[in-house]
Design a protein around this motif. Sequence first.
Motif, PDB file in Angstrom:
ATOM      1  N   GLU A 215       8.866 -15.074  25.089  1.00  0.00           N
ATOM      2  CA  GLU A 215       8.440 -16.018  24.043  1.00  0.00           C
ATOM      3  C   GLU A 215       7.784 -17.199  24.745  1.00  0.00           C
ATOM      4  OE1 GLU A 215      12.023 -17.422  22.005  1.00  0.00           O
ATOM      5  OE2 GLU A 215      12.353 -18.885  23.585  1.00  0.00           O
ATOM      6  N   ARG A 247       7.567  -8.002  25.463  1.00  0.00           N
ATOM      7  CA  ARG A 247       8.912  -7.477  25.182  1.00  0.00           C
ATOM      8  C   ARG A 247       8.867  -5.969  25.344  1.00  0.00           C
ATOM      9  NH1 ARG A 247      10.667 -11.131  19.872  1.00  0.00           N
ATOM     10  NH2 ARG A 247      10.082 -13.096  20.861  1.00  0.00           N
ATOM     11  N   GLU A 249       9.817  -3.377  24.020  1.00  0.00           N
ATOM     12  CA  GLU A 249      10.388  -2.857  22.771  1.00  0.00           C
ATOM     13  C   GLU A 249      10.749  -1.384  22.922  1.00  0.00           C
ATOM     14  OE1 GLU A 249      11.050  -4.639  20.199  1.00  0.00           O
ATOM     15  OE2 GLU A 249       9.721  -6.385  20.214  1.00  0.00           O
ATOM     16  N   PHE A 257       2.162  -3.863  14.734  1.00  0.00           N
ATOM     17  CA  PHE A 257       3.260  -4.692  14.208  1.00  0.00           C
ATOM     18  C   PHE A 257       4.315  -4.970  15.277  1.00  0.00           C
ATOM     19  CE2 PHE A 257       7.343  -5.397  12.131  1.00  0.00           C
ATOM     20  CZ  PHE A 257       7.016  -6.417  11.270  1.00  0.00           C
ATOM     21  N   ARG A 258       4.783  -3.931  15.938  1.00  0.00           N
ATOM     22  CA  ARG A 258       5.742  -4.148  17.028  1.00  0.00           C
ATOM     23  C   ARG A 258       5.109  -3.644  18.310  1.00  0.00           C
ATOM     24  NH1 ARG A 258      10.144  -2.523  14.909  1.00  0.00           N
ATOM     25  NH2 ARG A 258      10.799  -4.609  14.373  1.00  0.00           N
ATOM     26  N   SER A 259       4.563  -4.562  19.096  1.00  0.00           N
ATOM     27  CA  SER A 259       3.883  -4.201  20.340  1.00  0.00           C
ATOM     28  C   SER A 259       4.722  -4.674  21.512  1.00  0.00           C
ATOM     29  CB  SER A 259       2.516  -4.879  20.416  1.00  0.00           C
ATOM     30  OG  SER A 259       1.769  -4.634  19.263  1.00  0.00           O
ATOM     31  N   PHE A 262       2.024  -9.080  23.147  1.00  0.00           N
ATOM     32  CA  PHE A 262       1.489  -9.662  21.923  1.00  0.00           C
ATOM     33  C   PHE A 262       1.328 -11.163  22.122  1.00  0.00           C
ATOM     34  CE2 PHE A 262       5.616 -11.446  20.688  1.00  0.00           C
ATOM     35  CZ  PHE A 262       6.479 -10.629  21.391  1.00  0.00           C
ATOM     36  N   GLN A 264       1.821 -15.113  20.680  1.00  0.00           N
ATOM     37  CA  GLN A 264       2.567 -15.963  19.753  1.00  0.00           C
ATOM     38  C   GLN A 264       1.857 -17.296  19.560  1.00  0.00           C
ATOM     39  OE1 GLN A 264       6.504 -15.898  21.727  1.00  0.00           O
ATOM     40  NE2 GLN A 264       7.245 -14.953  19.843  1.00  0.00           N
ATOM     41  N   GLU A 266       3.347 -20.850  18.677  1.00  0.00           N
ATOM     42  CA  GLU A 266       4.643 -21.488  18.437  1.00  0.00           C
ATOM     43  C   GLU A 266       4.536 -23.010  18.470  1.00  0.00           C
ATOM     44  OE1 GLU A 266       8.215 -18.791  19.413  1.00  0.00           O
ATOM     45  OE2 GLU A 266       7.349 -19.279  21.345  1.00  0.00           O
ATOM     46  N   GLU A 335       8.469  -9.190   8.963  1.00  0.00           N
ATOM     47  CA  GLU A 335       8.386 -10.590   9.411  1.00  0.00           C
ATOM     48  C   GLU A 335       7.020 -10.929   9.990  1.00  0.00           C
ATOM     49  OE1 GLU A 335      11.527 -11.819  12.121  1.00  0.00           O
ATOM     50  OE2 GLU A 335      10.162 -13.288  13.009  1.00  0.00           O
ATOM     51  N   LEU A 336       6.472 -12.034   9.489  1.00  0.00           N
ATOM     52  CA  LEU A 336       5.226 -12.581  10.015  1.00  0.00           C
ATOM     53  C   LEU A 336       5.528 -13.744  10.944  1.00  0.00           C
ATOM     54  CD1 LEU A 336       2.634 -13.322   7.186  1.00  0.00           C
ATOM     55  CD2 LEU A 336       2.297 -11.960   9.219  1.00  0.00           C
ATOM     56  N   GLU A 337       6.502 -14.537  10.543  1.00  0.00           N
ATOM     57  CA  GLU A 337       6.815 -15.779  11.255  1.00  0.00           C
ATOM     58  C   GLU A 337       8.243 -16.189  10.946  1.00  0.00           C
ATOM     59  OE1 GLU A 337       3.906 -18.847  10.856  1.00  0.00           O
ATOM     60  OE2 GLU A 337       5.320 -20.454  11.297  1.00  0.00           O
ATOM     61  N   GLU A 398      11.535 -24.974  14.862  1.00  0.00           N
ATOM     62  CA  GLU A 398      10.596 -24.082  15.539  1.00  0.00           C
ATOM     63  C   GLU A 398       9.896 -23.127  14.562  1.00  0.00           C
ATOM     64  OE1 GLU A 398      11.215 -21.321  19.319  1.00  0.00           O
ATOM     65  OE2 GLU A 398      11.919 -20.386  17.490  1.00  0.00           O
ATOM     66  N   SER A 400       7.600 -20.221  14.489  1.00  0.00           N
ATOM     67  CA  SER A 400       7.150 -19.283  15.526  1.00  0.00           C
ATOM     68  C   SER A 400       6.424 -18.101  14.887  1.00  0.00           C
ATOM     69  CB  SER A 400       8.380 -18.791  16.299  1.00  0.00           C
ATOM     70  OG  SER A 400       8.024 -17.742  17.162  1.00  0.00           O
ATOM     71  N   GLY A 402       3.349 -14.892  15.007  1.00  0.00           N
ATOM     72  CA  GLY A 402       2.706 -13.905  15.870  1.00  0.00           C
ATOM     73  C   GLY A 402       1.236 -13.777  15.482  1.00  0.00           C
ATOM     74  N   ARG A 405       0.560 -10.100  14.436  1.00  0.00           N
ATOM     75  CA  ARG A 405       1.106  -9.792  13.099  1.00  0.00           C
ATOM     76  C   ARG A 405       0.240 -10.436  12.032  1.00  0.00           C
ATOM     77  NH1 ARG A 405       7.336  -9.243  13.414  1.00  0.00           N
ATOM     78  NH2 ARG A 405       7.360  -7.667  15.048  1.00  0.00           N
TER      79      ARG A 405
HETATM   80  N1  GAP Z   1      10.733 -18.383  19.882  1.00  0.00           N
HETATM   81  C1  GAP Z   1      11.246 -17.668  18.774  1.00  0.00           C
HETATM   82  C2  GAP Z   1      10.782 -16.288  18.721  1.00  0.00           C
HETATM   83  O1  GAP Z   1      10.148 -15.777  19.629  1.00  0.00           O
HETATM   84  P1  GAP Z   1      10.792 -14.161  17.209  1.00  0.00           P
HETATM   85  O2  GAP Z   1      11.184 -14.016  15.761  1.00  0.00           O
HETATM   86  O3  GAP Z   1      11.431 -13.273  18.193  1.00  0.00           O
HETATM   87  O4  GAP Z   1      11.076 -15.688  17.546  1.00  0.00           O
HETATM   88  C3  GAP Z   1       8.370 -14.857  16.597  1.00  0.00           C
HETATM   89  O5  GAP Z   1       9.230 -14.024  17.327  1.00  0.00           O
HETATM   90  C4  GAP Z   1       7.177 -14.083  16.054  1.00  0.00           C
HETATM   91  O6  GAP Z   1       6.528 -13.376  17.121  1.00  0.00           O
HETATM   92  C5  GAP Z   1       7.550 -12.997  15.028  1.00  0.00           C
HETATM   93  O7  GAP Z   1       7.702 -13.530  13.743  1.00  0.00           O
HETATM   94  C6  GAP Z   1       6.354 -12.085  15.134  1.00  0.00           C
HETATM   95  O8  GAP Z   1       5.276 -12.574  14.381  1.00  0.00           O
HETATM   96  C7  GAP Z   1       5.983 -12.168  16.607  1.00  0.00           C
HETATM   97  N2  GAP Z   1       6.555 -11.020  17.332  1.00  0.00           N
HETATM   98  C8  GAP Z   1       7.805 -10.910  17.832  1.00  0.00           C
HETATM   99  N3  GAP Z   1       7.969  -9.718  18.430  1.00  0.00           N
HETATM  100  C9  GAP Z   1       6.793  -9.054  18.305  1.00  0.00           C
HETATM  101  C10 GAP Z   1       6.319  -7.771  18.725  1.00  0.00           C
HETATM  102  N4  GAP Z   1       7.079  -6.941  19.423  1.00  0.00           N
HETATM  103  N5  GAP Z   1       5.045  -7.411  18.419  1.00  0.00           N
HETATM  104  C11 GAP Z   1       4.240  -8.257  17.726  1.00  0.00           C
HETATM  105  N6  GAP Z   1       4.635  -9.473  17.325  1.00  0.00           N
HETATM  106  C12 GAP Z   1       5.886  -9.880  17.596  1.00  0.00           C
END
Ligand code: GAP
Length: 535
Positions: A215, A247, A249, A257-259, A262, A264, A266, A335-337, A398, A400, A402, A405
């Motif tokens: 992050e 991450r 993942e 969507f889940r990469s 990616f 952020q 913030e 989740e978008l944010e 915070e 936060s 993406g 996303r």
């Molecule tokens: N600092 C707080 C934090 O990182 P999070 O909910 O883990 O919070 C924030 O991540 C945003 O980052 C998410 O709402 C999403 O938009 C984006 N995000 C998180 N993991 C992601 C992933 N694997 N791929 C794409 N976007 C991701």
Amino acid sequence: MDMDKLVSLCKRRGFLFQSSDIYGGLQGFWDYGPLGVELKRNIKEAWWRDMVTSHDELEPPVGAPSAYDMTGLDCTIIMHPQVWKCSGHYDLFHDFMVDCRESKKRYRHDQLRGRWAEYDGRRVFIACEGGGEEGLAQTHARALKLFNLRAKQAERIAWTGELISLTEIDALAQVLGPDAKAVGTLTDPREFNLMFKTIVGALGGEEDAAFLRPETAQGIFVNFKNVVDSTRVKIPFGIAQIGKSFRNEITPRNFTFRSREFEQMEIEFFCHPESSADWYRYWRDRRLRWYRELGLAEERLILREHEEHELSHYSNGTADIEYAFPFLPAGEFGELEGIAHRGDFDLRSHMEGKLDEKSRPLQVQLGEDGKPLHRGSGKDLTYRDEVSNDRYIPHVIEPSAGADRAALAFLCEAFSEDEAPDEKGKMQTRTVLKLHPRLAPIKAAMFPLVKKDGMPEKARALYRTLKQRWNVFYDEKGAVGRRYRRQDEAGTPFCITIDGQTLDDDTVTIRDRDSLKQWRCSLSDCEAELAERLR
Ligand code: GAP
């Protein structure tokens, strides 16, 4: 909306490609093509402009408890490993996964669902990856196969309850994995840290291990003192950052969507503890409005306040802004944010040492030797109010988001198919991306109706004028109807045609992508007309 159509448009028109495509791709990694890079840059620029550079620091914005300062930062991706120990990511940032011994596939434990099915004295939990109707259909089909029954014998299977999470099941020996033929092939759940590890330095060993940031937030916390000491910001103020996060993942999925890599966007907003609840509400509402202002439909957006049991140990409130992505079952949102009230957890952890999330009030977590498990920086991260002389550790709100996303949500929202007449006046299905003009990769396209009679010269001159201000496009190839279609698919809000009449009176036709309305405008007014409509 048909997700397959959007995915194919994204590849065909150069919005998104799989990373390393020619080698078969790499799961969880995506590249933005020529149109995609413009869209994503526009999203990041809109966010930075709306949150940071155009923020009025003199007047309280609508709904804000007071006026506030905003500033930005750009930190490194690799930071001191102690950052991740004190933030909690080293110990706590993990998912549980289960492996299938038969299919060799790996799943996130909390993402598998299923239902108990019983036939002929055999009771099996049929697991699947989807939810809702799709999940039910999957479990039905797989149960028939497992029990060797035909569709018309389906009622012989006795089902118990609705789809439930695999996390509620202890008897993994009775589970049929989502891609398995045999029962009982899933392993026990195992912990898996999501941070990517790397080694710093050419001669580095394990003791030089560092992490790619999961992050961007922590880079802001560890620079809090630098920003306060080097600028004139006063609390309340926010520090914004846009950047890559990584991450590992377990199950990257649903397009981007889940990469695993990616971006952020913030903000860490520092405020006095007494006003932090008001600031939390302000940011939650402000961020939701931002998505609406840029075109996400109200009925597909929700603000979901976390229930008590979902909140992090230190959080006094968290809300997610969620969007009804078309790849989710009807009624589900993704989740978008997240907007989180983080209290003083982060600054205190970086100052005193990692706090014990289970302690009340929060205290530094101690190791077996009675010393802090993860030592903090020892630097004073308190803040002194110059007027009241009050010294305190600020609380943090915070928001936060993406960037990827957001790009995906804006693309899903924009994708539409309607009917428009072709060159011969015959109605044809038209694919169009109705992107907000601020986000559209190309703002306007210039077409000479034919490649002669001085029309290309006039169109090129206009192109050169407008190009100085916006990303515009010149196209003289093929029938004008075809050129319109290509721009509709790219999401270009306006097409400007130079025709026979232009040569007589210096007026052009402007066509609006969404309404298909056309009107004439003098060449000299074109720039002002576009400026008005591209806001
Ligand atoms: N600092 C707080 C934090 O990182 P999070 O909910 O883990 O919070 C924030 O991540 C945003 O980052 C998410 O709402 C999403 O938009 C984006 N995000 C998180 N993991 C992601 C992933 N694997 N791929 C794409 N976007 C991701």
